[in-house]
Design an enzyme around this catalytic site. Structure first.
Site, mmCIF file in Angstrom:
data_model
loop_
_atom_site.group_PDB
_atom_site.id
_atom_site.type_symbol
_atom_site.label_atom_id
_atom_site.label_comp_id
_atom_site.label_asym_id
_atom_site.label_seq_id
_atom_site.Cartn_x
_atom_site.Cartn_y
_atom_site.Cartn_z
ATOM 1 N N GLY A 72 0.806 -1.215 0.000
ATOM 2 C CA GLY A 72 0.000 0.000 0.000
ATOM 3 C C GLY A 72 0.840 1.266 0.000
ATOM 4 N N ASN A 152 -8.050 4.156 8.492
ATOM 5 C CA ASN A 152 -7.474 3.019 9.209
ATOM 6 C C ASN A 152 -7.690 3.082 10.710
ATOM 7 O OD1 ASN A 152 -5.699 5.258 8.530
ATOM 8 N ND2 ASN A 152 -4.156 4.234 9.761
ATOM 9 N N GLN A 180 -7.617 0.024 3.421
ATOM 10 C CA GLN A 180 -8.470 -0.562 4.468
ATOM 11 C C GLN A 180 -9.798 -1.054 3.908
ATOM 12 O OE1 GLN A 180 -7.867 -1.143 7.704
ATOM 13 N NE2 GLN A 180 -5.816 -0.287 7.653
ATOM 14 N N SER A 200 -3.791 -3.186 -0.640
ATOM 15 C CA SER A 200 -2.724 -3.968 -0.028
ATOM 16 C C SER A 200 -3.250 -5.360 0.311
ATOM 17 C CB SER A 200 -2.251 -3.249 1.237
ATOM 18 O OG SER A 200 -1.348 -4.071 1.930
ATOM 19 N N GLY A 201 -2.461 -6.372 -0.033
ATOM 20 C CA GLY A 201 -2.913 -7.750 0.127
ATOM 21 C C GLY A 201 -3.133 -8.198 1.564
ATOM 22 N N HIS A 202 -2.227 -7.788 2.461
ATOM 23 C CA HIS A 202 -2.279 -8.352 3.809
ATOM 24 C C HIS A 202 -3.400 -7.768 4.663
ATOM 25 C CE1 HIS A 202 -0.379 -5.147 6.392
ATOM 26 N NE2 HIS A 202 -0.076 -4.692 5.193
ATOM 27 N N THR A 238 11.513 -7.924 -10.699
ATOM 28 C CA THR A 238 10.995 -9.272 -10.909
ATOM 29 C C THR A 238 9.694 -9.448 -10.142
ATOM 30 O OG1 THR A 238 13.214 -10.133 -11.197
ATOM 31 C CG2 THR A 238 11.516 -11.731 -10.604
ATOM 32 N N CYS A 326 2.123 7.559 23.206
ATOM 33 C CA CYS A 326 3.090 6.628 23.756
ATOM 34 C C CYS A 326 3.295 5.412 22.873
ATOM 35 C CB CYS A 326 2.641 6.166 25.139
ATOM 36 S SG CYS A 326 3.078 7.353 26.389
#
Lengths: 407, 145
Positions: A72, A152, A180, A200-202, A238, A326
């Site tokens: 992404g 997100n 997302q 994005s794939g994941h 590649t 934090c």
């Protein structure tokens, strides 16, 4: 910690078994470089073609409009930098929103240094971009509008089709970061008037390290990664065949079960939101009540700080995230929560729980039950809460200090 | 990310709570940055800190440093407490990640703030104690709740 309760699916998801199975042969059996001429490489080439078709179908595009990337962030960088480069003769003005992912915001920051001017649109208290403000922001030298499809952190969905229409009418290129959204809600680049889209794939049960940039036919943006002639000369390197195959399979599966999953995950999310808001005092839901990602529940709990909550949840095997300063190493809490107009001290107490189609009702109930104790415990030791109770004269509803502490 | 000692003090904070009629109370930090510490001291006529309590709004390190700081000053004289530095708090916790060092500074500040309050109330001058910086932004009332 016996069991893991994974509620951070906006960060990444577990690869589906079918996806992994589809990928495996391309590591050790059909490992040929798909750019090669010999027959052995043919399997990989075929697999990439299929994946391209699967990816295209998920977003209503043509296969030749799909370009595989490393994820992404690369897609976002490519879209913005290459569009800026290609259209700089026309103008140097770009419009985006204040709640974009850093892959967009930091790229915009970079472009500003290169002499581009960026307008960052405000969002309302539920995270929506105002279409009116967008219309007013467009100038003769505006070359690109980039507004995310779904946020997100807070899950708010933008009116992308409307934004696309405005962009189209103004003759301005429109990019949307759909990292997302893709695989979770219906996306149609034609209907939405989208010129470029990042995915994005994941984020939808595919592998990490593979993404897509959709570039509408006719959009004249150039290569970002220079080198070989892969991806129609537009993205060298590649091909990540196993990753691409995994992306394609995940896209296919997402398309097949989307309606069912949306319904199921939304019901779970609503149960979670309902319980939290009704059982935990001084809690708020961040984002839009209805126009939100099925799996996203984002809260702020007053008087406490996010990291402490995450550590205590982690000790129970619960994976969650927070927009507190934090957790990021920064001094300020999340830019998204601040853009909603939340004061710093409230934004620090944020908690994001993001569900998957595997999330169980029992898991949600367990987390809410534990969260009540955790928040009670942290409020008991919060000077902000102490002041609030003294000032407001309210009874201390978390008056169970001994229960949580062994001195 | 955190040492075992930090986790122990976060999970089982020592001396958490408040004191009624404390000899000195000090609040330091800033809600904007996400850390606020408050310390209550009960100091006897000989200048010994008999009891100490704290409350903290903040991350794991903020809780652990305040807890450790209370342990380091309990039973000590005012002068000894004044000598407790952020370095001492960090060492006692087996270290802190670099981004959390400011938490230990806040703990040192909190000790000073409580001592300053004690000195003010009793018209005392504690050698080496400077007026602490109290940087607390007021919490705004939110209608949404």
């Amino acid at each position: 910690m016996d069991t893991l309760i994974y509620l951070d699916n906006a960060a990444t998801t577990k690869v589906k078994g079918e996806v992994l199975e589809a990928m495996l042969p391309y590591f050790t059996e059909n490992y040929g470089n798909p750019s090669a001429i010999y027959t052995f490489a043919g399997q990989g080439k075929k697999a990439v073609d299929l994946a391209r078709k699967q990816a295209a179908e998920l977003i209503g595009a043509k296969p030749e409009e799909i370009y595989f990337t490393a994820g992404g962030s690369e897609s976002d960088n490519w879209a913005l930098k290459a569009a800026a480069e290609a259209y700089k003769e026309k103008g140097k003005h770009i419009i985006t929103s204040k709640i974009e992912h850093h892959a967009i915001l930091h790229t915009c920051g970079y472009l500003e240094k290169q002499g581009f001017e960026i307008t960052y649109l405000n969002v309302d208290s539920q995270g929506k971009v105002s279409l009116e403000e967008l219309r007013e922001a467009i100038r003769p030298d505006t070359i690109l509008i980039s507004v995310m499809m779904a946020n997100n952190e807070i899950g708010t969905l933008q009116d992308v089709a409307e934004i696309g229409k405005i962009a189209r009418e103004a003759g301005v290129l429109f990019h949307t970061d759909a990292v997302q959204a893709c695989g979770h809600i219906p996306v149609d680049v034609e209907e939405m008037n989208v010129d470029m889209l990042s995915a994005s794939g994941h984020k939808f049960y595919g592998p990490k390290g593979v993404g897509v940039l959709y570039i509408k036919k006719g959009v004249k943006i150039r290569s970002f990664i220079h080198g070989g002639a892969q991806e129609r000369n537009r993205r060298a390197g590649t091909l990540n065949v196993p990753g691409i195959v995994g992306f394609g399979k995940a896209a296919e599966l997402a398309g097949e079960s989307m309606v069912r999953d949306m319904e199921k995950v939304t019901a779970l999310r609503e149960h979670l939101i309902q319980r939290v808001l009704s059982e935990i005092p001084y809690s708020r839901l961040n984002g839009h009540k209805t126009d939100r990602l099925p799996g996203n529940a984002s809260f702020c709990f007053r008087f406490i700080e996010g990291e402490s909550m995450l550590i205590l949840l982690d000790q129970l095997g619960v994976c969650a995230s927070s927009g507190s300063a934090c957790t990021s190493g920064a001094l300020d809490p999340s830019h998204v929560l601040l853009a909603l107009g939340l004061p710093h001290e409230i934004a620090h107490g944020s908690l994001r729980l993001t569900l998957s189609e595997d999330t169980k009702m029992e898991e949600i109930d367990f987390v809410v039950d534990e969260l009540k104790k955790i928040i009670g415990r942290l409020r008991d030791m919060s000077p902000l809460y102490e002041d609030f109770v003294k000032k407001a004269g309210r009874p201390n509803f978390c008056d169970r200090l001994e229960e949580y502490y062994v001195q | 990310m955190y040492s075992e000692k930090v986790m122990d003090h976060f999970n089982n904070p020592r001396n958490v709570g408040e004191l009624h009629n404390p000899s000195g109370v000090g609040t330091v930090g800033n809600a904007k940055c996400g850390d606020i510490m408050r310390m209550y001291f009960d100091i006897d006529e000989k200048g010994v800190i008999r009891d100490v309590k704290f409350k903290t709004f903040g991350c794991g390190a903020a809780v652990a440093t305040s807890s450790m700081a209370t342990e380091l000053v309990k039973g000590k004289t005012v002068q000894e407490a004044l000598a407790v530095t952020n370095q001492a708090v960090m060492e006692a916790l087996d270290g802190l990640p670099p981004v959390k060092v400011h938490c230990s500074l806040l703990a040192e500040e909190a000790i000073h703030a409580a001592l300053w309050d004690y000195a003010q109330k009793n018209n005392l001058v504690i050698e080496g104690l400077k007026k602490p910086v109290e940087d607390i932004s007021e919490i705004e009332e939110e209608e949404e709740y």
